[in-house]
Each structure stands twice: as structure tokens, then as C-alpha cells.
Scaffold this motif. Structure first.
Motif, PDB file in Angstrom:
ATOM      1  N   TYR A 160      44.437 -81.496  54.795  1.00 35.59           N
ATOM      2  CA  TYR A 160      43.289 -81.049  54.005  1.00 35.59           C
ATOM      3  C   TYR A 160      43.557 -79.736  53.283  1.00 35.59           C
ATOM      4  CZ  TYR A 160      42.912 -79.899  58.960  1.00 35.59           C
ATOM      5  OH  TYR A 160      43.216 -79.568  60.255  1.00 35.59           O
ATOM      6  N   PHE A 161      44.686 -79.095  53.539  1.00 32.45           N
ATOM      7  CA  PHE A 161      45.084 -77.910  52.771  1.00 32.45           C
ATOM      8  C   PHE A 161      45.819 -78.347  51.507  1.00 32.45           C
ATOM      9  CE2 PHE A 161      44.530 -75.718  56.817  1.00 32.45           C
ATOM     10  CZ  PHE A 161      44.072 -74.465  56.439  1.00 32.45           C
ATOM     11  N   ALA A 162      45.717 -77.540  50.455  1.00 31.46           N
ATOM     12  CA  ALA A 162      46.426 -77.827  49.205  1.00 31.46           C
ATOM     13  C   ALA A 162      46.869 -76.522  48.559  1.00 31.46           C
ATOM     14  CB  ALA A 162      45.524 -78.594  48.253  1.00 31.46           C
ATOM     15  N   ARG A 163      47.808 -76.619  47.644  1.00 30.56           N
ATOM     16  CA  ARG A 163      48.288 -75.428  46.938  1.00 30.56           C
ATOM     17  C   ARG A 163      47.188 -74.848  46.051  1.00 30.56           C
ATOM     18  NH1 ARG A 163      51.959 -74.621  41.879  1.00 30.56           N
ATOM     19  NH2 ARG A 163      52.924 -72.603  42.279  1.00 30.56           N
ATOM     20  N   TYR A 164      47.140 -73.526  45.992  1.00 31.43           N
ATOM     21  CA  TYR A 164      46.216 -72.821  45.107  1.00 31.43           C
ATOM     22  C   TYR A 164      46.978 -71.632  44.528  1.00 31.43           C
ATOM     23  CZ  TYR A 164      41.913 -70.709  43.337  1.00 31.43           C
ATOM     24  OH  TYR A 164      40.938 -70.200  42.526  1.00 31.43           O
ATOM     25  N   VAL A 165      46.752 -71.327  43.268  1.00 30.81           N
ATOM     26  CA  VAL A 165      47.468 -70.222  42.625  1.00 30.81           C
ATOM     27  C   VAL A 165      46.479 -69.162  42.154  1.00 30.81           C
ATOM     28  CG1 VAL A 165      48.974 -69.529  40.731  1.00 30.81           C
ATOM     29  CG2 VAL A 165      49.356 -71.713  41.889  1.00 30.81           C
ATOM     30  N   PHE A 166      46.717 -67.918  42.588  1.00 28.46           N
ATOM     31  CA  PHE A 166      45.992 -66.793  42.002  1.00 28.46           C
ATOM     32  C   PHE A 166      46.677 -66.474  40.674  1.00 28.46           C
ATOM     33  CE2 PHE A 166      45.408 -65.512  46.597  1.00 28.46           C
ATOM     34  CZ  PHE A 166      44.041 -65.772  46.640  1.00 28.46           C
ATOM     35  N   PRO A 167      46.031 -66.717  39.547  1.00 31.76           N
ATOM     36  CA  PRO A 167      46.671 -66.358  38.280  1.00 31.76           C
ATOM     37  C   PRO A 167      46.814 -64.838  38.157  1.00 31.76           C
ATOM     38  CG  PRO A 167      44.815 -67.862  37.957  1.00 31.76           C
ATOM     39  CD  PRO A 167      44.724 -67.343  39.357  1.00 31.76           C
ATOM     40  N   ALA A 168      47.799 -64.409  37.423  1.00 32.45           N
ATOM     41  CA  ALA A 168      47.944 -62.970  37.165  1.00 32.45           C
ATOM     42  C   ALA A 168      46.639 -62.428  36.605  1.00 32.45           C
ATOM     43  CB  ALA A 168      49.085 -62.733  36.178  1.00 32.45           C
ATOM     44  N   ASN A 169      46.246 -61.279  37.108  1.00 34.13           N
ATOM     45  CA  ASN A 169      45.023 -60.590  36.674  1.00 34.13           C
ATOM     46  C   ASN A 169      43.740 -61.273  37.134  1.00 34.13           C
ATOM     47  OD1 ASN A 169      46.552 -58.610  35.190  1.00 34.13           O
ATOM     48  ND2 ASN A 169      46.873 -60.183  33.622  1.00 34.13           N
ATOM     49  N   SER A 170      43.850 -62.252  38.053  1.00 36.35           N
ATOM     50  CA  SER A 170      42.637 -62.843  38.607  1.00 36.35           C
ATOM     51  C   SER A 170      41.893 -61.798  39.429  1.00 36.35           C
ATOM     52  CB  SER A 170      42.968 -64.059  39.476  1.00 36.35           C
ATOM     53  OG  SER A 170      43.892 -63.722  40.502  1.00 36.35           O
ATOM     54  N   TYR A 171      42.660 -60.858  39.957  1.00 36.15           N
ATOM     55  CA  TYR A 171      42.092 -59.678  40.605  1.00 36.15           C
ATOM     56  C   TYR A 171      42.721 -58.443  39.978  1.00 36.15           C
ATOM     57  CZ  TYR A 171      40.182 -62.656  44.281  1.00 36.15           C
ATOM     58  OH  TYR A 171      39.477 -63.611  44.965  1.00 36.15           O
ATOM     59  N   LYS A 172      41.958 -57.389  39.919  1.00 30.43           N
ATOM     60  CA  LYS A 172      42.436 -56.144  39.348  1.00 30.43           C
ATOM     61  C   LYS A 172      43.710 -55.702  40.048  1.00 30.43           C
ATOM     62  CE  LYS A 172      40.811 -51.408  38.419  1.00 30.43           C
ATOM     63  NZ  LYS A 172      39.683 -50.462  38.632  1.00 30.43           N
ATOM     64  N   ARG A 173      44.718 -55.389  39.271  1.00 29.05           N
ATOM     65  CA  ARG A 173      45.994 -54.847  39.750  1.00 29.05           C
ATOM     66  C   ARG A 173      46.895 -55.876  40.430  1.00 29.05           C
ATOM     67  NH1 ARG A 173      43.715 -49.092  42.267  1.00 29.05           N
ATOM     68  NH2 ARG A 173      43.081 -48.187  40.275  1.00 29.05           N
ATOM     69  N   ILE A 174      46.546 -57.164  40.407  1.00 31.49           N
ATOM     70  CA  ILE A 174      47.492 -58.206  40.802  1.00 31.49           C
ATOM     71  C   ILE A 174      48.067 -58.751  39.503  1.00 31.49           C
ATOM     72  CG2 ILE A 174      47.792 -60.494  41.806  1.00 31.49           C
ATOM     73  CD1 ILE A 174      45.775 -59.841  43.892  1.00 31.49           C
ATOM     74  N   ASN A 175      49.314 -58.406  39.224  1.00 31.79           N
ATOM     75  CA  ASN A 175      49.877 -58.639  37.907  1.00 31.79           C
ATOM     76  C   ASN A 175      50.806 -59.845  37.800  1.00 31.79           C
ATOM     77  OD1 ASN A 175      48.591 -56.250  36.938  1.00 31.79           O
ATOM     78  ND2 ASN A 175      50.234 -55.029  37.864  1.00 31.79           N
ATOM     79  N   GLU A 176      50.869 -60.662  38.862  1.00 30.93           N
ATOM     80  CA  GLU A 176      51.740 -61.830  38.806  1.00 30.93           C
ATOM     81  C   GLU A 176      51.076 -63.010  39.509  1.00 30.93           C
ATOM     82  OE1 GLU A 176      54.348 -60.327  42.712  1.00 30.93           O
ATOM     83  OE2 GLU A 176      55.281 -60.491  40.734  1.00 30.93           O
ATOM     84  N   ASP A 177      51.409 -64.226  39.067  1.00 31.56           N
ATOM     85  CA  ASP A 177      50.889 -65.418  39.731  1.00 31.56           C
ATOM     86  C   ASP A 177      51.357 -65.429  41.183  1.00 31.56           C
ATOM     87  OD1 ASP A 177      49.929 -66.070  37.267  1.00 31.56           O
ATOM     88  OD2 ASP A 177      51.209 -67.832  36.965  1.00 31.56           O
TER      89      ASP A 177
END
Length: 326
Positions: free
Chosen positions: A227-244
Motif C-alpha cells: 500500500y506504499f508508493a513512491r512520492y516526490v517532493f518537487p524542488a521548492n515544494s517547501y521553502k529552502r528545499i531546492n532539489e527533487d
């Protein structure tokens, strides 16, 4: 005569303004989670909307420890509705993991409300860049009984660090505050993206999201927990996270006691997943973007309530054989 007429008029007025002209008011207890946590926020949002928009319905939201506790309460008749991660819903119903040989089957599913994304977050200057770097570090992993804690144990045990981290039993905002105050080196939190706890941490100083997905692919994690699956935080989805950054996600399921009347559950589902219901929930939390008909059954692995199935059939959804009402 005049007095009699006045009394009769008062009775008629009372009858007319009573709910649905005297119909019984259904009172439902909805168990969510800690008040400031995302389960509590979603349960309150749904409960408030239903109370205002479904005639003769009064929903009370009760604070709890979270996912696992909610299933036990609904199954045991202490509440009529609850929210839990798909993992706990599945394992409890089929008697797996912590529910081994003790299945809980007095509840049925309604639909998905959001995807719980695993946020493994640290400050960029912590020196922690990978899951392996968490060994020996203080990590807030949620409170025992919560879905976050259960997911943290599954993830970190599969990746070989569960017994190597110094586990701190804090959930949500308290976990974020502990990291900001220097009392934790990282926190693990499963909630919709964007997540308020992570957003708040990013206002203090640069943060880093730790890649969970890549090391998980090198284990049997996804076979063991389908029931788990891959998820990607896109760059800039949060302040100061600059990479996928890759991580994993798990749906959160809304379920009800199996003996609730089907017409009531059908009316509840129809209201909550309507266009107006979706608009309301988007104001409650941006993560409710997944609470729409076309995604409502993604991740549902246990039978639907008869009322929910009737609603989804009427909405044109195909119901997989495995989750048809029983």
C-alpha cells in the motif's frame, strides 16, 4: 379559546422548526487524532461540513492518539467514524502485523481523504544527508498508537535503522518544535503535502528532506507493504528545499461502523465528496486535493460500506470485486 389557539400555534411552530419536522437527529462520533495534528484537522473539517449540510445529522469530533487507536474505537463501538492510514485499515481487517490472528472487522470503508506522505526532515546543517546518517541521532517518530509511529517503524525497520535511532515519542507540531529547539535532530511525519509542520520548520532555517524511496527499493519493503508508493517532493515544494526528493506515501482512509444505516452513509459520502464539499475541504487543508471522486477508491483494500458503494456506483465508479460491500 384564544389561549387554546395560542398554545396550538406554539406547538405548530415548534414542530415546523424542529429538525426535518420532528425526525430523529443522528449523532455520530468521529475519531481523528491530536487536535493540532492533520487527522484532527481533517476530521473536524469533514464533521463540521456534514453537520451543516446533511439534514438531521450532528457530528462530534473526538481527539485521539491517531490511526491505530481510531480503528480500535470504531471497531469496538466507541465511535461511528474514523480516519486511519491504509496500512492500519488493511492489517487490522485482515489480522496482520500487530493485529496478527486478531482481525477487527466491525468497520467498512467510505473513501480516501488524503495521501499521507512520509516526511523525514532535518535541518540542512545537521550533517544528516541519508537514512543511514540517522543512526545514533534523536528522531521524533510520532506517539505510539499513531499512524505516523506505525509507518516510521515499518520504514526504518526495513531500512535497518529502527533500533539504531534514539526514538522520541512526539507527533506533529511538537515534533517540529523539538527539532527547532535542538531537542531532536530530525523528525518523521506522515501527512499530506504541503505539511504545516515542515513549512513551520523551514521558516527557522534551511531544511533537508531525506530520500526514503531509493534505499527502500533495495529491500523487500514494497513487497511487504504494497500500500506504499513512491512520492516526490518537487524542488521548492517547501521553502529552502531546492532539489527533487523521493519518499513514500500512503493513503488515509475514512471508514464507518459496519452497522450504520446504508441510506445515512450514502448521504454522508454524497455530501463530503460533492463539489461544495471538496471546496470546503480545500479551505481546511490543501492536502484534500486527493479527496475527489476519481481518487476516492485508490488505496482502499477492505470492503466498502453498502451506503458508500451505492454512492460510488451512482457516481459512475467501477467497484473492484475485492472491495465490494459485504
Amino acid at each position: 379559546m384564544r389561549k387554546t389557539v395560542c398554545v396550538l400555534a406554539a406547538v405548530v411552530v415548534f414542530w415546523l422548526v424542529s429538525p426535518a419536522y420532528g425526525q430523529k437527529v443522528e449523532r455520530l462520533n468521529f475519531v481523528g487524532g491530536p487536535p493540532a495534528g492533520v487527522f484532527g484537522i481533517f476530521a473536524t473539517g469533514i464533521g463540521t461540513y456534514l453537520s451543516k449540510n446533511v439534514p438531521n445529522l450532528d457530528v462530534t469530533v473526538t481527539a485521539t492518539g491517531g490511526s491505530v487507536e481510531n480503528i480500535r474505537r470504531v471497531n469496538g463501538g466507541e465511535a461511528e467514524m474514523g480516519l486511519s492510514f491504509a496500512s492500519d485499515v488493511h492489517e487490522a481487517f485482515y489480522g496482520q502485523e500487530k493485529f496478527k490472528d486478531k482481525p477487527l472487522t466491525n468497520y467498512r470503508s467510505v473513501g480516501v481523504v488524503f495521501v499521507g506522505v512520509a516526511h523525514a526532515i532535518t535541518f540542512a546543517d545537521s550533517g544528516i544527508r541519508s537514512v543511514e546518517d540517522l543512526a545514533g541521532k534523536r528522531v521524533a517518530v510520532g506517539t505510539p498508537g499513531s499512524g505516523t509511529f506505525a509507518s516510521a517503524e515499518r520504514v526504518f525497520r526495513a531500512l535497518g535503522v529502527w533500533d539504531k535511532i534514539n526514538r522520541i515519542p512526539l507527533l506533529g507540531a511538537q515534533a517540529g518544535e523539538a527539532m527547532s529547539d535542538g531537542k531532536a535532530d530530525a523528525f518523521f511525519w506522515t501527512g499530506p503535502e504541503p505539511d504545516r509542520v515542515t513549512m513551520e520548520a523551514s521558516t527557522k532555517k534551511p531544511i533537508r528532506a531525506i530520500d526514503i524511496y531509493t534505499p527502500a527499493t533495495k529491500t523487500n519493503f514494497f513487497k511487504q507493504y504494497p500500500y506504499f508508493a513512491r512520492y516526490v517532493f518537487p524542488a521548492n515544494s517547501y521553502k529552502r528545499i531546492n532539489e527533487d526528493t523521493s519518499t513514500v506515501g500512503i493513503p488515509v482512509i475514512w471508514y464507518v461502523q459496519k452497522d450504520l444505516p446504508a441510506p445515512l452513509v450514502q448521504r454522508i459520502a454524497e455530501a463530503a465528496y460533492s463539489k461544495d464539499g471538496s471546496a470546503h475541504m480545500l479551505k481546511v487543508h490543501a492536502g484534500s486535493k486527493d479527496m475527489v471522486p476519481q481518487r476516492a477508491l485508490n488505496g482502499v483494500t477492505i470492503p466498502l460500506h453498502k451506503g458508500a458503494e451505492d454512492h460510488w456506483r451512482g457516481a459512475g465508479l467501477q467497484i473492484p470485486e475485492a472491495i465490494r460491500a459485504k
